[in-house]
Design an enzyme around this catalytic site. Structure first.
Site, short mmCIF file in Angstrom:
data_model
loop_
_atom_site.label_atom_id
_atom_site.label_comp_id
_atom_site.label_asym_id
_atom_site.label_seq_id
_atom_site.Cartn_x
_atom_site.Cartn_y
_atom_site.Cartn_z
N THR A 12 1.25 1.24 -8.74
CA THR A 12 2.57 1.83 -8.87
C THR A 12 3.39 1.20 -9.98
O THR A 12 4.15 1.87 -10.67
CB THR A 12 3.33 1.72 -7.53
N ASP A 51 -5.36 4.10 -9.68
CA ASP A 51 -4.74 4.05 -8.36
C ASP A 51 -5.59 3.09 -7.53
O ASP A 51 -6.82 3.14 -7.57
CB ASP A 51 -4.74 5.45 -7.74
N SER A 52 -4.96 2.20 -6.77
CA SER A 52 -5.75 1.17 -6.10
C SER A 52 -6.66 1.72 -5.02
O SER A 52 -7.59 1.03 -4.58
CB SER A 52 -4.84 0.08 -5.52
N THR A 83 -0.76 -1.53 -4.36
CA THR A 83 -0.60 -2.20 -3.07
C THR A 83 -1.62 -1.77 -2.02
O THR A 83 -1.93 -2.55 -1.11
CB THR A 83 0.81 -1.96 -2.51
N GLN A 263 -8.50 -6.44 17.35
CA GLN A 263 -7.46 -5.50 16.93
C GLN A 263 -6.07 -6.10 17.08
O GLN A 263 -5.10 -5.58 16.52
CB GLN A 263 -7.54 -4.23 17.78
#
Length: 325
Positions: A12, A51-52, A83, A263
């Site tokens: 970004t 774009d990551s 990000t 988790q």
């Protein structure tokens, strides 16, 4: 002055337009943020402009090789990155560049460098200044904090505080002064450069009723090399109907390494409950406090760099770069 190499990969920070797309802003970073040149002698290289979400193992290896080839010429490194997968790249580089002894600081922005109220200028300046300090780790600098690369996770999609390191305090805080943590990891051995990653890894998030039959086809023909299993709580999965522990046993028998993480916050203990002990008996490896990003990248790294199951298991059980919490 310290010498800092900025490696641009996209994200970004350097995007423009609507919808946002990768732009050539990286070539003008020091023009857009002139204070960078007051902090260090800067060299900028565009390694990728992606774009990551398009970043993965081949890009991690390329970044690691770029840093390795330049390690004698610079005091620190800054990687401009999107990000979405920044925490995966930070963890991967931590494993590829063990005990490099120099700062490798990843940063980016939630708003482009050319936008109003952008966070890009601060993040860039903070990252470059950190790259001049005695920080022998890979880390993510965002919104005034530096978090360890192997403990980082993206915690917010649209807040300026985009990253956190659950269970681990930031390794630096940037306010009026820069406060370095007493918990900074120092090199413990010789520099070890291992840039390879094997992408044959799947992440499986345990949910009630999940059928082992969905996984069985992947156990044939070497399609799967490693399975990261995000279990409940301290490391439990169903052991009756459906019996996930039997699937794990079949996976291990087929040569698949199985790494169990939780988790929840905290650490896995495969000896605490019957259903977790059955995972251990089936050949699963307890991941301690590994987060998803570090668990996946460490599994890929283990598969690419260690030839035997015994050596891979030993590697996955050891703390290499502060990843196990």
């Amino acid at each position: 002055m310290p010498r800092v190499l900025i490696l641009h990969t996209g994200g970004t920070l350097g995007m423009s337009g609507s919808p946002l797309y990768p732009d050539a802003y990286a070539t003008r970073l020091t023009e857009a943020v002139p204070e960078l040149e007051q902090l260090a002698t800067i060299e900028t290289r565009i390694v990728f402009n992606l774009d990551s979400s398009d970043m993965g193992p081949p890009h991690w290896e390329a970044l690691a090789r770029e840093i390795d080839a330049s390690r004698e010429d610079f005091d620190g490194f800054v990687i401009v990155h999107g990000t979405d997968t920044m925490a995966y790249t930070a963890a991967a580089l931590s494993f590829a560049l063990v005990d490099l002894g120099k700062p490798v600081i990843l940063t980016g922005a939630q708003r482009p460098l050319g936008a109003l109220r952008t966070d890009a200028r601060r993040n860039l300046a903070d990252a470059v200044e950190l790259a001049t300090r005695a920080i022998p780790e890979v880390g993510i600098c965002f919104d005034g904090i530096l978090v360890r690369g192997t403990r980082a996770t993206k915690s917010h999609a649209n807040d300026y505080r985009a990253f956190d390191s659950p269970g681990t305090a930031p390794i630096a805080k940037l306010g009026v002064d820069i406060e370095l943590s007493a918990g900074l990891r120092q090199p413990v051995g010789d520099y070890a450069f291992r840039p390879g990653f094997d992408a044959r890894v799947m992440m499986l998030h345990m949910t009630p009723g999940l059928s082992p039959q969905l996984i069985e086809p992947l156990l044939k023909g070497g399609a799967l090399g490693g399975l990261v299993l995000a279990a409940y709580g301290m490391g439990t999965v169903p052991a009756s109907k459906p019996d996930m522990t039997a699937m794990v046993a079949r996976a291990v028998e087929a040569g698949v390494e199985v790494l169990v993480i939780t988790q929840a916050a905290g650490k896995v203990d495969l000896g605490l409950y019957e259903n977790s002990r059955r995972l251990a008996d089936a050949g699963a490896i307890g991941g301690g406090g590994l987060h998803v990003e570090a668990a996946v990248t460490k599994m890929m790294h283990a598969l690419a760099n260690f030839e035997t199951s015994a050596s891979r298991r030993d590697y996955l059980l050891r703390d290499i770069a502060g990843e196990r919490g």
